[in-house]
Design an enzyme around this catalytic site. Sequence first.
Site, PDB file in Angstrom:
ATOM      1  N   LYS A 191       3.638   6.553  -1.234  1.00  0.00           N
ATOM      2  CA  LYS A 191       3.034   7.483  -2.191  1.00  0.00           C
ATOM      3  C   LYS A 191       1.858   8.248  -1.587  1.00  0.00           C
ATOM      4  CE  LYS A 191       1.651   5.399  -5.839  1.00  0.00           C
ATOM      5  NZ  LYS A 191       0.276   5.078  -5.460  1.00  0.00           N
TER       6      LYS A 191
ATOM      7  N   THR B 282       1.176   8.660   1.597  1.00  0.00           N
ATOM      8  CA  THR B 282       1.711   9.482   2.687  1.00  0.00           C
ATOM      9  C   THR B 282       2.297  10.781   2.130  1.00  0.00           C
ATOM     10  OG1 THR B 282       2.218   7.485   3.963  1.00  0.00           O
ATOM     11  CG2 THR B 282       3.348   9.512   4.611  1.00  0.00           C
TER      12      THR B 282
ATOM     13  N   ARG C   3      -7.963   7.811  -3.795  1.00  0.00           N
ATOM     14  CA  ARG C   3      -8.850   6.662  -3.974  1.00  0.00           C
ATOM     15  C   ARG C   3      -9.285   6.099  -2.624  1.00  0.00           C
ATOM     16  NH1 ARG C   3      -5.367   2.531  -7.004  1.00  0.00           N
ATOM     17  NH2 ARG C   3      -3.832   3.462  -5.628  1.00  0.00           N
TER      18      ARG C   3
ATOM     19  N   LYS D  17      -1.085  -5.650   1.472  1.00  0.00           N
ATOM     20  CA  LYS D  17      -0.596  -4.323   1.089  1.00  0.00           C
ATOM     21  C   LYS D  17      -0.847  -3.277   2.168  1.00  0.00           C
ATOM     22  CE  LYS D  17      -1.092  -0.781  -2.497  1.00  0.00           C
ATOM     23  NZ  LYS D  17      -1.694   0.281  -1.675  1.00  0.00           N
TER      24      LYS D  17
ATOM     25  N   ALA E 220      -4.592  -0.110 -10.010  1.00  0.00           N
ATOM     26  CA  ALA E 220      -3.866   0.284 -11.218  1.00  0.00           C
ATOM     27  C   ALA E 220      -3.236  -0.898 -11.934  1.00  0.00           C
ATOM     28  CB  ALA E 220      -2.791   1.310 -10.876  1.00  0.00           C
TER      29      ALA E 220
ATOM     30  N   PHE F 242       0.122   2.470  -7.781  1.00  0.00           N
ATOM     31  CA  PHE F 242       1.371   1.770  -8.078  1.00  0.00           C
ATOM     32  C   PHE F 242       2.380   2.683  -8.764  1.00  0.00           C
ATOM     33  CE2 PHE F 242      -1.521  -2.061  -7.780  1.00  0.00           C
ATOM     34  CZ  PHE F 242      -1.021  -2.486  -6.567  1.00  0.00           C
TER      35      PHE F 242
ATOM     36  N   PHE G  68      14.184   7.965   5.238  1.00  0.00           N
ATOM     37  CA  PHE G  68      14.257   7.033   6.367  1.00  0.00           C
ATOM     38  C   PHE G  68      15.491   7.374   7.204  1.00  0.00           C
ATOM     39  CE2 PHE G  68      11.188   4.848   3.922  1.00  0.00           C
ATOM     40  CZ  PHE G  68      10.595   3.870   4.718  1.00  0.00           C
TER      41      PHE G  68
ATOM     42  N   TRP H 141       6.147  11.790   6.999  1.00  0.00           N
ATOM     43  CA  TRP H 141       5.718  10.707   7.894  1.00  0.00           C
ATOM     44  C   TRP H 141       5.973  11.091   9.351  1.00  0.00           C
ATOM     45  CZ3 TRP H 141       7.600   7.512  11.666  1.00  0.00           C
ATOM     46  CH2 TRP H 141       6.805   6.403  11.993  1.00  0.00           C
TER      47      TRP H 141
END
Length: 558
Positions: free
Chosen positions: A73, A75, A96, A107, A275, A303, A384, A412
């Site tokens: 998210k 990224t 954030r 994480k 969150a 999240f 991916f 990415w």
Amino acid sequence: MEFKTDIEIAQACEKKNIREIAAAAGVDETYLEQYGNYKAKVDYRFLKDKADVPDGKLVLVTAITPTPAGEGKTTTTVGLADGLRKIGKKSVVALREPSLGPVFGVKGGAAGGGRAQVVPMEDINLHFTGDFHAIGAANNLLAAMLDNHIQQGNALRIDPRRITWRRAVDMNDRQLRNIVIGLGGKANGTPREDGFDITVASEVMAVLCLSADISDLKTRLARIIVGYTYDDRPVTAGDLRAQGAMAALLKDALKPNLVQTLEGTPAFIHGGPFANIAHGCNSVTATRMALKLGEYAVTEAGFGADLGAEKFLDIKCRMAGLKPSAVVVVATVRALKHHGGVAKADLGTENPEALEKGLPNLLQHVQNITKVFGLPAVVAINRFPTDTEAELTLIADKCRELGVNVALSEVWSKGGEGGVELAEEVVRLCGQPNDFTYSYDLDMPIRDKLNAIATKIYRADGVDLLGSAPRQLKQLEELGFGGLPICMAKTQYSFSDDPAKLGAPRDFRVAVRNLKVSAGAGFIVALTGDIMTMPGLPKAPAAEKIDVDENGVISGLF
């Protein structure tokens, strides 16, 4: 040279001096407070002086229910902002700040990844500009003043058994969840049970993120309820005369932090409530600055959309008077197959059947955004190499049935260039009118608001109030807090309050076991299931791989 890790990519980047980034964004040096060459705070006076400048478009990036496969998210958020610049739009990011808990836990950080990162990534993921330390200090100053008041005669008649204010530390430390303090005799205080929350769950964090300026900050801090008297009267930080000193600790932390993406896009990174246990959004001040400086302000909420996006829309937007122009829902083929029951080791194998079983998770999040909140949305598939054309086509077809387009995101590996398709769709959506609304009305009773979130967003059959929750609900309404919005503290791994229920579960109820008012922040926290406000470290914490060499170069940080 090919760099393999996020930190290697970030360290190889030729960063611009933050004064150059500020100047290009339109921030005069009179508002800039530098923290070295690549970080700066922007004084909140900027917003007052730019009050007449029209706002840009607000774009929210959210995601499906997170899985061990990862969604990307942050990224995507960074790559979208860079992509908007690639097509000639002036964009600014608002994110954030990462907490040290997940940085050293499991994480990971919150600076993006690959070619779509904000830098300096090591600083951002570690101490940064000291905001979290200030928040923890203000939280713990209030705790110290509270216990000192009791020790010095307890003029307010605070019941030590009914203290609700806990201490805070920005670390995953399960040993501190429940402690006993004041041991060692009369001179060392009144013995009582206490505990620590992680700093991102502290109400001080929420207050900082929702405050408009110093005056608003002090007003909100004074409203914080720390406990109750022997005759059931709430005791506030204002009663303890703590708000002034707390605000003094927070005066610099209130100023948003300005950094840059790998491609030089201005990025505000400020505040970091989780969150799953808090409201999950960066500061209102940072978002407003991004709106003043960019044609497009790209922000994210923590999240999945059932948590971060719901709170962004029902709490932050309502309080700050913000109206999003478009929403991006991030998903991966891998994560959707995980929701379809595929083990992590097998996610790289084509499996349309599992993908179709997992797709309802994405579709429910999309429907919540478009039908419940009335906002236009696009699904960003974070691509991916193992994704097949058949799998990508299946997602696109199912989303099109809901009137929503899919854009492939390759930020990415390609940075902003890989976000051009997504950026073009976002610009198209932002040009359309929308019917933004909330998922509940504030004047509804607390129980009805809880039910509205559970039934409309989670698709639960309803809410059950367990243990002390019914008594707490009655007390909160008697004290006049019934008109506040709801901040659901719920597992991030499921629409339900059971992390094992993947996909889009049905035929379940949500158990609310605790209701607590965050009077300073201005919302009621509802703790569901087994959610905790102090996480623990995993069996193999990320901290074991992080190191620094004799030149001060950090390694192992993702």
